[in-house]
Write a protein that holds these residues in place. Structure first.
Motif, PDB file in Angstrom:
ATOM      1  N   ILE A  19       0.840  -1.201   0.000  1.00 14.29           N
ATOM      2  CA  ILE A  19       0.000   0.000   0.000  1.00 14.29           C
ATOM      3  C   ILE A  19       0.872   1.247   0.000  1.00 14.29           C
ATOM      4  CG2 ILE A  19      -1.739   1.304   1.281  1.00 14.29           C
ATOM      5  CD1 ILE A  19      -2.656  -1.421   2.468  1.00 14.29           C
ATOM      6  N   THR A  20       0.733   2.030  -1.064  1.00 14.00           N
ATOM      7  CA  THR A  20       1.426   3.314  -1.152  1.00 14.00           C
ATOM      8  C   THR A  20       0.452   4.359  -1.692  1.00 14.00           C
ATOM      9  OG1 THR A  20       2.208   3.034  -3.423  1.00 14.00           O
ATOM     10  CG2 THR A  20       3.646   2.164  -1.675  1.00 14.00           C
ATOM     11  N   ILE A  21       0.716   5.599  -1.383  1.00 13.97           N
ATOM     12  CA  ILE A  21      -0.089   6.704  -1.925  1.00 13.97           C
ATOM     13  C   ILE A  21      -0.010   6.684  -3.452  1.00 13.97           C
ATOM     14  CG2 ILE A  21       0.056   9.215  -2.248  1.00 13.97           C
ATOM     15  CD1 ILE A  21      -1.682   8.669   0.053  1.00 13.97           C
ATOM     16  N   GLU A  22       1.169   6.384  -3.978  1.00 22.20           N
ATOM     17  CA  GLU A  22       1.343   6.362  -5.431  1.00 22.20           C
ATOM     18  C   GLU A  22       0.443   5.304  -6.074  1.00 22.20           C
ATOM     19  OE1 GLU A  22       3.935   6.239  -3.207  1.00 22.20           O
ATOM     20  OE2 GLU A  22       4.612   8.309  -3.480  1.00 22.20           O
ATOM     21  N   LYS A  23       0.377   4.121  -5.472  1.00 25.05           N
ATOM     22  CA  LYS A  23      -0.487   3.067  -6.022  1.00 25.05           C
ATOM     23  C   LYS A  23      -1.959   3.431  -5.882  1.00 25.05           C
ATOM     24  CE  LYS A  23       2.700  -0.787  -5.374  1.00 25.05           C
ATOM     25  NZ  LYS A  23       2.958  -2.032  -4.625  1.00 25.05           N
ATOM     26  N   ILE A  24      -2.314   4.073  -4.788  1.00 21.95           N
ATOM     27  CA  ILE A  24      -3.698   4.516  -4.608  1.00 21.95           C
ATOM     28  C   ILE A  24      -4.037   5.540  -5.690  1.00 21.95           C
ATOM     29  CG2 ILE A  24      -5.245   5.825  -3.094  1.00 21.95           C
ATOM     30  CD1 ILE A  24      -3.758   4.444  -0.710  1.00 21.95           C
ATOM     31  N   GLU A  25      -3.135   6.482  -5.928  1.00 20.97           N
ATOM     32  CA  GLU A  25      -3.365   7.497  -6.956  1.00 20.97           C
ATOM     33  C   GLU A  25      -3.496   6.855  -8.340  1.00 20.97           C
ATOM     34  OE1 GLU A  25      -1.578  11.760  -8.508  1.00 20.97           O
ATOM     35  OE2 GLU A  25      -0.401  10.590  -7.068  1.00 20.97           O
ATOM     36  N   LYS A  26      -2.627   5.914  -8.658  1.00 17.55           N
ATOM     37  CA  LYS A  26      -2.715   5.222  -9.952  1.00 17.55           C
ATOM     38  C   LYS A  26      -4.026   4.458 -10.072  1.00 17.55           C
ATOM     39  CE  LYS A  26       2.181   4.797 -10.876  1.00 17.55           C
ATOM     40  NZ  LYS A  26       3.361   3.951 -10.914  1.00 17.55           N
ATOM     41  N   GLY A  27      -4.476   3.850  -8.977  1.00 20.52           N
ATOM     42  CA  GLY A  27      -5.752   3.145  -8.982  1.00 20.52           C
ATOM     43  C   GLY A  27      -6.915   4.091  -9.223  1.00 20.52           C
TER      44      GLY A  27
END
Length: 144
Positions: free
Chosen positions: A22-30
């Motif tokens: 879980i990373t902010i970057e992955k959340i943003e990409k999602g």
């Protein structure tokens, strides 16, 4: 060895590996992949970044990991959810329509647990709860 590890099969290493995904970057990409409006994406990421500043990245990851189709605390407040909806009404209405088609259930049925809220807040919370949970499940189901 703790009760949970011994009797219930809790695997601390696997749990940590899940949190590490879980990373902010992955959340943003999602959010981008799921077609979040730019404004909704910015507002939610800003709220999450504030949580990280206040509680730390580790606490944020545990919080996100444990949401499980719940409304993020950042938009539990009726006024906050209503404002988010009003600033992004077209996107929320499109997503409500998409959810109704995907699940073959009216938004009223899907949001029965949110009934004490006004309609705008319910719609915002329903969409964010569903779409965000989907993003997290995708992140967790993919290898690091």
């Amino acid at each position: 060895m703790s009760f949970w590890a011994e009797r219930k099969g809790f695997d601390q290493q696997k749990y940590q590996e899940e949190l590490d995904k879980i990373t902010i970057e992955k959340i943003e990409k999602g959010m981008e992949a799921d077609g979040f409006s730019e404004n909704v994406k910015k507002e939610l990421l800003s709220l999450f970044e504030e949580r990280i500043r206040q509680q730390g990245l580790g606490e944020f990851k545990m919080y996100i990991y444990n949401l499980h189709f719940m409304v993020p605390q950042e938009i539990e407040d009726e006024k906050t959810a209503t404002k988010l909806y009003e600033n992004n009404e077209a996107w929320f209405e499109k997503e409500i329509s998409n959810l109704e088609n995907e699940l073959q259930l009216s938004y009223e049925k899907q949001s029965e647990d949110l009934e004490p809220m006004n309609v705008k807040a319910r719609k915002a919370q329903l969409v964010i709860r569903h779409r965000f949970s989907s993003i997290i499940l995708d992140i967790l189901s993919n290898p690091v």
